[in-house]
Design an enzyme around this catalytic site. Sequence first.
Site, mmCIF file in Angstrom:
data_model
loop_
_atom_site.group_PDB
_atom_site.id
_atom_site.type_symbol
_atom_site.label_atom_id
_atom_site.label_comp_id
_atom_site.label_asym_id
_atom_site.label_seq_id
_atom_site.Cartn_x
_atom_site.Cartn_y
_atom_site.Cartn_z
ATOM 1 N N HIS A 1 0.808 -1.224 0.000
ATOM 2 C CA HIS A 1 0.000 0.000 0.000
ATOM 3 C C HIS A 1 0.844 1.278 0.000
ATOM 4 O O HIS A 1 0.583 2.218 0.764
ATOM 5 C CB HIS A 1 -0.965 -0.010 1.195
ATOM 6 C CG HIS A 1 -2.010 -1.095 1.118
ATOM 7 N ND1 HIS A 1 -2.491 -1.599 -0.062
ATOM 8 C CD2 HIS A 1 -2.661 -1.780 2.102
ATOM 9 C CE1 HIS A 1 -3.396 -2.533 0.182
ATOM 10 N NE2 HIS A 1 -3.508 -2.675 1.488
ATOM 11 N N HIS B 1 -9.608 1.923 0.706
ATOM 12 C CA HIS B 1 -9.538 0.807 1.648
ATOM 13 C C HIS B 1 -10.646 0.872 2.704
ATOM 14 O O HIS B 1 -10.397 0.727 3.899
ATOM 15 C CB HIS B 1 -8.158 0.783 2.306
ATOM 16 C CG HIS B 1 -7.665 -0.578 2.665
ATOM 17 N ND1 HIS B 1 -8.322 -1.410 3.534
ATOM 18 C CD2 HIS B 1 -6.573 -1.267 2.261
ATOM 19 C CE1 HIS B 1 -7.645 -2.539 3.657
ATOM 20 N NE2 HIS B 1 -6.576 -2.477 2.892
ATOM 21 N N GLU C 1 -11.342 -3.794 -2.946
ATOM 22 C CA GLU C 1 -10.462 -2.741 -3.459
ATOM 23 C C GLU C 1 -10.311 -2.895 -4.972
ATOM 24 O O GLU C 1 -9.702 -3.859 -5.437
ATOM 25 C CB GLU C 1 -9.094 -2.844 -2.770
ATOM 26 C CG GLU C 1 -9.181 -2.752 -1.252
ATOM 27 C CD GLU C 1 -8.034 -3.462 -0.550
ATOM 28 O OE1 GLU C 1 -6.884 -3.012 -0.655
ATOM 29 O OE2 GLU C 1 -8.287 -4.490 0.102
HETATM 30 C C1 GLA Z 1 -4.971 -5.352 2.012
HETATM 31 C C2 GLA Z 1 -3.990 -6.436 1.954
HETATM 32 C C3 GLA Z 1 -4.106 -7.234 3.191
HETATM 33 C C4 GLA Z 1 -3.937 -6.372 4.400
HETATM 34 C C5 GLA Z 1 -4.914 -5.302 4.412
HETATM 35 C C6 GLA Z 1 -4.684 -4.365 5.572
HETATM 36 O O1 GLA Z 1 -6.235 -5.801 1.798
HETATM 37 O O2 GLA Z 1 -4.107 -7.259 0.837
HETATM 38 O O3 GLA Z 1 -3.149 -8.239 3.169
HETATM 39 O O4 GLA Z 1 -2.683 -5.814 4.394
HETATM 40 O O5 GLA Z 1 -4.831 -4.589 3.192
HETATM 41 O O6 GLA Z 1 -4.413 -5.018 6.745
#
Ligand code: GLA
Length: 367
Positions: free
Chosen positions: A121, A195, A333
């Site tokens: 991210h 997110h 997402e």
């Molecule tokens: C995304 C990632 C997950 C996790 C979440 C936040 O969805 O794919 O593995 O890191 O964000 O915890």
Amino acid sequence: MRLSVSLSVRLSARREEDPVKELFGKLADGTEIHNWPLENGGTRMNVLSYGGIVRSLEIPDRNGQYANVSLGFDRIEPYVDSSPYFGALIGRFGNRIAKGAFTLDGEPYALSVDDGENSLHGGADGFDRRVWDVEPFTEGTDVGLRLSYTSADGEMGYPGTLRAQVTYTLTAEGDWRIDYEATTDKATVVNLTSHVYWNLAGAGSGTIEGHELSIAASRFTPTDTGLIPTGELAPVEGTPFDFRTAKPIGRDLRTGHPQLLAAKGYDHNWVLDKGITAEPEHAATLHDPVSGRTLRIATNEPGLQFYSGNFLDGTLVGGGGGTFRQGDALCLETQHYPDSPNHPSFPSTVLRPGETYRTTTIHTFHA
Ligand code: GLA
């Protein structure tokens, strides 16, 4: 040019119905963080200048009863100290880049590594931890916010000055639309997403295992134990990853499928059958049979990360007072596939000077 003209017009012609900000809190260095309440078409949101965070999103159930369906906090501190990206804008790159490394035009780049040996991210201080400029607007029957952030050349290891603008619009129908735009002054990679952690029964009300989910995808991208795609586009048919017909999220969660064991649940990218489209097209539907609330997602992106809240561990208390345990929310997402810069066979995430990155995701609510 067009931007500066429209900005000055908007400032001088600020309308009474434009959203108005409130002070939410201060960062350790004294920077003021504002909350922007938005309301239109029966949908209510609160958005922070910190991370472009959707702090809450309220919609009615089948009896007209409102609930906040997006996990969040009521103070700035937990967002800074311990938030697993609750409601945040994600950039420069949604999901993982293996070992925080990629090569572009023969040049190797080393990114901020914040998830085991990988970059997740956008790195340790991604767009979710940046303070955005926020401009409110009302246009016709739309109400919204334009959020802008300029990421310096080299920030978190990414090349190029990236100018990002994200527009949140609430329509007269109560739809929440996100338009992402970005430009760069050097070749770079970019993959922006949102997110939000959804629980259509209400944030803090318990598990989402009874929510019914459908995803318009016949394939997904299996991952290694570090959750990096292997490169394969595997058929969902005959696996727990088959959401082509709506099913409760909990139905196949405990089947012991090796991909589910490695990720502690669903945390994978689905390859949307529609592929990249000029206009947003249907990607997924989430329905809570108890409250009757339904969320539909349309996007022009080719992928959808479905994360079943596997890392929520009961240590976080939300704005409404409820705690969040494993599976108490899920994320959907819209994105290009994780680790695309290291998979030439995946749709490209490269952005070059002179090009504009543009993607749109629309959330539609019913009850
Ligand atoms: C995304 C990632 C997950 C996790 C979440 C936040 O969805 O794919 O593995 O890191 O964000 O915890």
